[in-house]
Design a protein around this motif. Structure first.
Motif, PDB file in Angstrom:
ATOM      1  N   LEU A  82      29.653  23.486   3.055  1.00 36.23           N
ATOM      2  CA  LEU A  82      31.128  23.809   3.273  1.00 36.23           C
ATOM      3  C   LEU A  82      31.793  22.755   4.076  1.00 36.23           C
ATOM      4  O   LEU A  82      31.372  22.143   4.764  1.00 36.23           O
ATOM      5  N   LYS A  83      32.919  22.849   3.925  1.00 37.70           N
ATOM      6  CA  LYS A  83      34.067  21.922   4.513  1.00 37.70           C
ATOM      7  C   LYS A  83      34.242  22.388   5.902  1.00 37.70           C
ATOM      8  O   LYS A  83      34.354  21.655   6.933  1.00 37.70           O
ATOM      9  N   THR A  84      33.995  23.721   6.278  1.00 38.49           N
ATOM     10  CA  THR A  84      34.368  24.599   7.474  1.00 38.49           C
ATOM     11  C   THR A  84      33.173  25.493   7.385  1.00 38.49           C
ATOM     12  O   THR A  84      33.094  26.387   6.345  1.00 38.49           O
ATOM     13  N   PRO A  85      32.453  25.531   8.604  1.00 39.11           N
ATOM     14  CA  PRO A  85      31.363  26.643   8.380  1.00 39.11           C
ATOM     15  C   PRO A  85      31.653  28.028   8.407  1.00 39.11           C
ATOM     16  O   PRO A  85      32.598  28.361   8.855  1.00 39.11           O
ATOM     17  N   THR A 102      33.022  33.221  10.646  1.00 41.70           N
ATOM     18  CA  THR A 102      34.402  32.629  10.850  1.00 41.70           C
ATOM     19  C   THR A 102      35.274  33.087   9.820  1.00 41.70           C
ATOM     20  O   THR A 102      34.701  33.662   8.865  1.00 41.70           O
ATOM     21  N   PRO A 103      36.493  32.978   9.935  1.00 39.38           N
ATOM     22  CA  PRO A 103      37.327  33.430   8.858  1.00 39.38           C
ATOM     23  C   PRO A 103      37.054  32.837   7.460  1.00 39.38           C
ATOM     24  O   PRO A 103      36.919  33.450   6.430  1.00 39.38           O
ATOM     25  N   VAL A 104      36.230  31.544   7.399  1.00 40.31           N
ATOM     26  CA  VAL A 104      35.509  31.043   6.123  1.00 40.31           C
ATOM     27  C   VAL A 104      34.671  32.004   5.532  1.00 40.31           C
ATOM     28  O   VAL A 104      34.378  32.419   4.452  1.00 40.31           O
ATOM     29  N   GLY A 105      33.627  32.407   6.400  1.00 37.73           N
ATOM     30  CA  GLY A 105      32.578  33.049   6.062  1.00 37.73           C
ATOM     31  C   GLY A 105      33.208  34.626   5.639  1.00 37.73           C
ATOM     32  O   GLY A 105      32.699  35.064   4.566  1.00 37.73           O
TER      33      GLY A 105
END
Length: 136
Positions: A82-85, A102-105
């Protein structure tokens, strides 16, 4: 909640319908590959859901019947893809450490489950036709 097989395919028969034939199970198993690695797939999404529920990789792994090492490797592979974890881990110590999304998760879970739901709805007619061809 953690095991999201097609809702229509996984129901417990009532006592009155125990003699009825079981319905075929339909599952969508979308995977996003990045090179040779599966960057995102059903196992990683289920693991993210377990991390969200239990707050640690080890507890999430136990809940899914996998080793801590396997869960850690899957989370690591996902985060590297991912670009961000998708997760944030804290070292052990007095508070015992832990792992959170995280918000990405959170967004990954939401989007992945929406794709599954939309695919199920969009293909309901074809799924019904296919399952009628299956001997049960």
């Amino acid at each position: 909640m953690l095991s999201r097989m097609a809702d229509t395919a996984k129901t417990k028969p009532s006592p009155a319908t125990k003699s009825a034939k079981p319905r075929p199970e339909v599952r969508f198993r979308m995977r996003i590959r990045s090179g040779d690695a599966v960057a995102l797939g059903p196992g990683k999404v289920e693991l993210l859901e377990a991390v969200r529920e239990y707050g640690s990789i080890s507890a999430a792994a136990r809940s899914l019947g996998m080793s801590y090492r396997r869960a850690w490797l899957l989370i690591d592979e996902l985060n590297r893809s991912l670009k961000t974890p998708a997760t944030h881990s804290e070292q052990g110590g007095q508070s015992g450490g832990g792992c959170t999304l995280t918000p990405v998760g959170e967004r990954i879970i939401h989007l992945y489950r929406n794709v599954e739901d939309e695919a199920q709805r969009s293909c309901a007619k074809q799924i019904a036709e296919l399952t009628r061809l299956i001997r049960s």
